[in-house]
Scaffold this motif. Structure first.
Motif, PDB file in Angstrom:
ATOM      1  N   HIS A  66      -6.284 -11.309  -2.759  1.00 45.83           N
ATOM      2  CA  HIS A  66      -6.308 -12.495  -1.640  1.00 45.83           C
ATOM      3  C   HIS A  66      -5.411 -12.265  -0.652  1.00 45.83           C
ATOM      4  O   HIS A  66      -4.591 -11.443  -0.286  1.00 45.83           O
ATOM      5  CB  HIS A  66      -5.527 -13.758  -2.775  1.00 45.83           C
ATOM      6  CG  HIS A  66      -5.760 -14.746  -3.751  1.00 45.83           C
ATOM      7  ND1 HIS A  66      -7.090 -14.464  -4.133  1.00 45.83           N
ATOM      8  CD2 HIS A  66      -4.929 -14.292  -5.279  1.00 45.83           C
ATOM      9  CE1 HIS A  66      -7.378 -14.873  -5.486  1.00 45.83           C
ATOM     10  NE2 HIS A  66      -6.224 -14.623  -5.394  1.00 45.83           N
ATOM     11  N   PRO A  67      -5.987 -12.867   0.734  1.00 45.41           N
ATOM     12  CA  PRO A  67      -4.704 -12.795   1.838  1.00 45.41           C
ATOM     13  C   PRO A  67      -4.270 -13.731   1.879  1.00 45.41           C
ATOM     14  O   PRO A  67      -3.597 -14.165   1.111  1.00 45.41           O
ATOM     15  CB  PRO A  67      -6.003 -12.346   3.110  1.00 45.41           C
ATOM     16  CG  PRO A  67      -7.340 -13.928   2.406  1.00 45.41           C
ATOM     17  CD  PRO A  67      -7.411 -13.705   0.832  1.00 45.41           C
ATOM     18  N   GLU A  68      -3.563 -13.019   2.735  1.00 45.80           N
ATOM     19  CA  GLU A  68      -2.284 -14.226   3.617  1.00 45.80           C
ATOM     20  C   GLU A  68      -1.277 -14.064   1.913  1.00 45.80           C
ATOM     21  O   GLU A  68      -0.205 -13.027   2.098  1.00 45.80           O
ATOM     22  CB  GLU A  68      -2.251 -16.071   3.177  1.00 45.80           C
ATOM     23  CG  GLU A  68      -3.200 -16.025   5.052  1.00 45.80           C
ATOM     24  CD  GLU A  68      -3.510 -16.731   5.486  1.00 45.80           C
ATOM     25  OE1 GLU A  68      -2.651 -18.485   4.662  1.00 45.80           O
ATOM     26  OE2 GLU A  68      -4.482 -17.478   5.513  1.00 45.80           O
ATOM     27  N   TRP A  69      -1.600 -15.443   1.441  1.00 40.55           N
ATOM     28  CA  TRP A  69      -0.149 -15.246   0.721  1.00 40.55           C
ATOM     29  C   TRP A  69      -0.088 -13.977  -0.204  1.00 40.55           C
ATOM     30  O   TRP A  69       1.155 -13.446  -1.307  1.00 40.55           O
ATOM     31  CB  TRP A  69      -0.151 -16.252  -0.884  1.00 40.55           C
ATOM     32  CG  TRP A  69      -0.483 -16.573  -1.667  1.00 40.55           C
ATOM     33  CD1 TRP A  69      -1.035 -16.313  -3.256  1.00 40.55           C
ATOM     34  CD2 TRP A  69      -2.674 -17.384  -1.149  1.00 40.55           C
ATOM     35  NE1 TRP A  69      -2.196 -16.577  -4.021  1.00 40.55           N
ATOM     36  CE2 TRP A  69      -2.663 -17.003  -2.907  1.00 40.55           C
ATOM     37  CE3 TRP A  69      -2.958 -17.724  -0.784  1.00 40.55           C
ATOM     38  CZ2 TRP A  69      -4.675 -17.572  -3.786  1.00 40.55           C
ATOM     39  CZ3 TRP A  69      -4.140 -18.351  -0.932  1.00 40.55           C
ATOM     40  CH2 TRP A  69      -4.826 -18.196  -1.960  1.00 40.55           C
ATOM     41  N   GLY A  70      -1.421 -13.403  -1.066  1.00 40.23           N
ATOM     42  CA  GLY A  70      -1.819 -11.984  -1.883  1.00 40.23           C
ATOM     43  C   GLY A  70      -0.478 -10.576  -1.459  1.00 40.23           C
ATOM     44  O   GLY A  70      -0.401  -9.623  -1.699  1.00 40.23           O
ATOM     45  N   PHE A  71      -0.165 -10.816   0.428  1.00 37.32           N
ATOM     46  CA  PHE A  71       0.584  -9.718   0.483  1.00 37.32           C
ATOM     47  C   PHE A  71       1.967 -11.057   1.220  1.00 37.32           C
ATOM     48  O   PHE A  71       3.253  -9.562   0.286  1.00 37.32           O
ATOM     49  CB  PHE A  71      -0.365  -9.381   1.820  1.00 37.32           C
ATOM     50  CG  PHE A  71      -1.419  -8.783   2.154  1.00 37.32           C
ATOM     51  CD1 PHE A  71      -1.993  -7.793   1.028  1.00 37.32           C
ATOM     52  CD2 PHE A  71      -2.890  -9.313   2.736  1.00 37.32           C
ATOM     53  CE1 PHE A  71      -3.579  -7.503   0.522  1.00 37.32           C
ATOM     54  CE2 PHE A  71      -4.143  -8.979   2.163  1.00 37.32           C
ATOM     55  CZ  PHE A  71      -4.267  -7.470   1.571  1.00 37.32           C
TER      56      PHE A  71
END
Length: 202
Positions: free
Chosen positions: A55-60
C-alpha cells in the motif's frame, strides 16, 4: 553494503495521531519491537533506505515513523502488486543488482499478516489465517524460502497483505549473499490482523 533489514507491520492505529492510548497498549509488544528496530537502524547508519509495501501512504509512513523518523538519506519505495510471491522474490534479486557498492543500504519490508484471525476482525475468521501466520514465522525461523514463497498456495484464504513485500526483500537478501539470522521481535493480533516485527540480523 547491506547493513540492516527488517519486517514491519503498518497499521495506522500504531500512530499516536490515529490510535488511542488504549489501542496502542494492546500493541505494546509491536511498538517495543519497532523501537528496537529503530535503534538497530541508527547503528547501521545507512546512506539509502529501500522500503517495500503493498500500500502507498500508511504502508510506507507507519514503518518510517517508527524506524527512520529522522533519517536524512535517500529513500527508495517499491510498491508490490498482485503477482506471485516468487515474482517479487525474483524482482528483489534484480533490484539488488542495481545497487551501488559505495553505499550502505537498509531494507524495510512493510506488510501485515492475515486479516482473518478473529470473528470481529476486518475479514471475519478463517482457519487459514492463524495457520498462515504460524507457518510464515516458522519458515522465516528455518530460512525455508522455498516453502515461504508457496504460502499463498497453501493458505489461499489467509487474507494477508505482506507476503509479496517480504518476498521482495528476501530476494534482495538472497542475491546479496549476506548471512542473516532471523530475530523475531514480536507477533500479536489483538484486532484480528497479524502484526510481525522481525530483524534480519546481518
Amino acid at each position: 553494503m547491506l547493513k540492516f533489514a527488517s519486517i514491519a507491520p503498518h497499521p495506522p492505529i500504531l500512530l499516536p495521531s490515529v490510535g488511542s492510548e488504549q489501542d496502542r497498549l494492546k500493541l505494546r509488544r509491536t511498538i517495543e519491537g519497532l523501537e528496537y528496530l529503530a535503534k538497530e537502524f541508527k547503528k547501521a547508519n545507512p546512506d539509502c533506505l529501500i522500503i517495500s509495501s503493498p500500500h502507498p501512504e500508511w504502508g510506507f509512513n507507519v514503518p518510517l515513523y517508527f524506524i527512520a523518523k529522522d533519517f536524512k538519506g535517500e529513500i527508495k519505495t517499491y510498491l508490490t502488486g498482485l503477482g506471485e510471491p516468487r515474482y517479487y522474490f525474483e524482482e528483489g534479486k534484480k533490484f539488488y543488482s542495481s545497487l551501488t557498492e559505495d553505499k550502505n543500504y537498509a531494507l524495510i519490508a512493510s506488510g501485515d499478516l492475515s486479516h482473518c484471525l478473529k470473528e470481529d476482525g476486518p475479514y471475519g475468521f478463517h482457519s487459514d489465517g492463524p495457520k498462515f501466520d504460524k507457518a510464515l514465522i516458522e519458515y522465516l525461523k528455518k530460512k525455508d524460502i522455498e516453502n515461504f514463497l508457496k504460502l499463498d498456495e497453501m493458505f489461499p484464504e489467509a487474507g494477508e497483505c505482506g507476503l509479496r513485500s517480504f518476498s521482495f526483500v528476501l530476494g534482495i537478501l538472497e542475491e546479496s549473499k549476506v548471512n542473516w539470522q532471523p530475530e523475531i521481535l514480536s507477533y500479536e493480533g489483538p484486532f484480528g490482523v497479524g502484526y510481525l516485527v522481525m530483524n534480519f540480523k546481518i
